[in-house]
Design a protein around this motif. Structure first.
Motif, PDB file in Angstrom:
ATOM      1  N   ASP A  91      95.175  35.887 135.399  1.00  0.00           N
ATOM      2  CA  ASP A  91      95.116  37.286 135.828  1.00  0.00           C
ATOM      3  C   ASP A  91      93.715  37.680 136.283  1.00  0.00           C
ATOM      4  OD1 ASP A  91      97.807  37.846 135.533  1.00  0.00           O
ATOM      5  OD2 ASP A  91      97.604  38.617 133.494  1.00  0.00           O
ATOM      6  N   ARG A 119      93.493  35.941 139.846  1.00  0.00           N
ATOM      7  CA  ARG A 119      94.375  36.465 140.884  1.00  0.00           C
ATOM      8  C   ARG A 119      94.243  37.968 141.084  1.00  0.00           C
ATOM      9  NH1 ARG A 119      95.717  33.617 144.644  1.00  0.00           N
ATOM     10  NH2 ARG A 119      97.624  34.733 144.961  1.00  0.00           N
ATOM     11  N   THR A 120      94.205  38.733 140.006  1.00  0.00           N
ATOM     12  CA  THR A 120      94.202  40.190 140.121  1.00  0.00           C
ATOM     13  C   THR A 120      92.783  40.754 140.126  1.00  0.00           C
ATOM     14  OG1 THR A 120      96.326  40.311 139.003  1.00  0.00           O
ATOM     15  CG2 THR A 120      95.045  42.333 139.087  1.00  0.00           C
ATOM     16  N   GLY A 121      91.976  40.291 139.177  1.00  0.00           N
ATOM     17  CA  GLY A 121      90.636  40.844 139.024  1.00  0.00           C
ATOM     18  C   GLY A 121      89.623  40.315 140.009  1.00  0.00           C
ATOM     19  N   ARG A 122      89.938  39.169 140.645  1.00  0.00           N
ATOM     20  CA  ARG A 122      89.034  38.531 141.598  1.00  0.00           C
ATOM     21  C   ARG A 122      87.677  38.238 140.966  1.00  0.00           C
ATOM     22  NH1 ARG A 122      91.805  35.943 144.018  1.00  0.00           N
ATOM     23  NH2 ARG A 122      90.200  35.459 145.509  1.00  0.00           N
ATOM     24  N   VAL A 148      88.031  44.053 139.993  1.00  0.00           N
ATOM     25  CA  VAL A 148      89.071  45.049 139.757  1.00  0.00           C
ATOM     26  C   VAL A 148      89.429  44.998 138.282  1.00  0.00           C
ATOM     27  CG1 VAL A 148      91.461  45.678 140.324  1.00  0.00           C
ATOM     28  CG2 VAL A 148      89.984  44.709 142.090  1.00  0.00           C
ATOM     29  N   VAL A 163      91.556  44.593 135.287  1.00  0.00           N
ATOM     30  CA  VAL A 163      92.847  43.928 135.105  1.00  0.00           C
ATOM     31  C   VAL A 163      93.646  44.710 134.074  1.00  0.00           C
ATOM     32  CG1 VAL A 163      94.019  41.796 134.439  1.00  0.00           C
ATOM     33  CG2 VAL A 163      91.849  41.693 135.688  1.00  0.00           C
ATOM     34  N   ARG A 164      94.799  45.227 134.496  1.00  0.00           N
ATOM     35  CA  ARG A 164      95.668  46.021 133.616  1.00  0.00           C
ATOM     36  C   ARG A 164      97.077  45.458 133.578  1.00  0.00           C
ATOM     37  NH1 ARG A 164      94.532  52.338 134.274  1.00  0.00           N
ATOM     38  NH2 ARG A 164      96.032  52.228 132.604  1.00  0.00           N
ATOM     39  N   ARG A 165      97.261  44.257 134.063  1.00  0.00           N
ATOM     40  CA  ARG A 165      98.592  43.658 134.109  1.00  0.00           C
ATOM     41  C   ARG A 165      98.701  42.565 133.068  1.00  0.00           C
ATOM     42  NH1 ARG A 165      99.749  39.985 139.070  1.00  0.00           N
ATOM     43  NH2 ARG A 165     101.269  39.400 137.548  1.00  0.00           N
TER      44      ARG A 165
END
Length: 155
Positions: free
Chosen positions: A58, A61-64, A75, A77-79
């Motif tokens: 995560d 992929r999401t937080g970069r 970003v 990460v809240r997922r």
């Protein structure tokens, strides 16, 4: 690909040091028999390791970014597991260490898990949360109101 390699390096050199290399260093050489509650230790170990890998995914992929403070996510990460606790990587590492202490019936690893948990808590409260608040502002304030620091809350 560079970000993936950074995450992989953090996993191998930092997280595996905490979860495997240090416990192996303090572990007396003995055979393991899967009797009694040692299966519980194996389950905790595997669950914690899966949590750490999922969270690293995560972050990538999401937080970069990476879990490393020198290359944090761009970003918030809240997922994934971050919907239930703000610190699932630390929680996963503590599950691994607790599982190892049960699996190998090792008081030194149990003590190491306790000290690591205490250190994680201090690091989170004194550095990580203020840094996240500074970096993400109101978004992090809202997130920290909605999601507990340690004990997962399932909605």
């Amino acid at each position: 690909m560079g970000l993936f390699l950074k995450n992989l390096a953090f996993l191998v050199f930092i997280q595996l040091t905490a979860m495997a290399y240090v416990p192996l260093f303090v572990l007396p050489r003995q055979s393991v028999s899967f009797t009694d509650c040692r299966w519980v230790g194996l389950i905790l170990l595997v669950t914690g390791a899966m949590m750490v890998m999922w969270c690293n995914w995560d972050f990538w992929r999401t937080g970069r970014g990476t879990p490393a403070p020198i290359d944090p996510p761009k970003v918030l990460v809240r997922r994934g597991l971050y919907r239930y606790t703000r610190n699932p990587i630390y929680f996963g590492v503590l599950l691994v260490l607790t599982g190892e202490s049960i699996l190998f019936a090792s008081w030194p690893i149990a003590l190491y898990a306790f000290v690591a948990g205490f250190g994680f808590n201090l690091f989170v409260m004194l550095y990580e949360e203020p840094a996240l608040k500074h970096r993400f502002g109101a978004v992090y304030d809202e997130y920290s109101r909605d999601v507990p620091r340690w004990i997962p809350r399932f909605k």
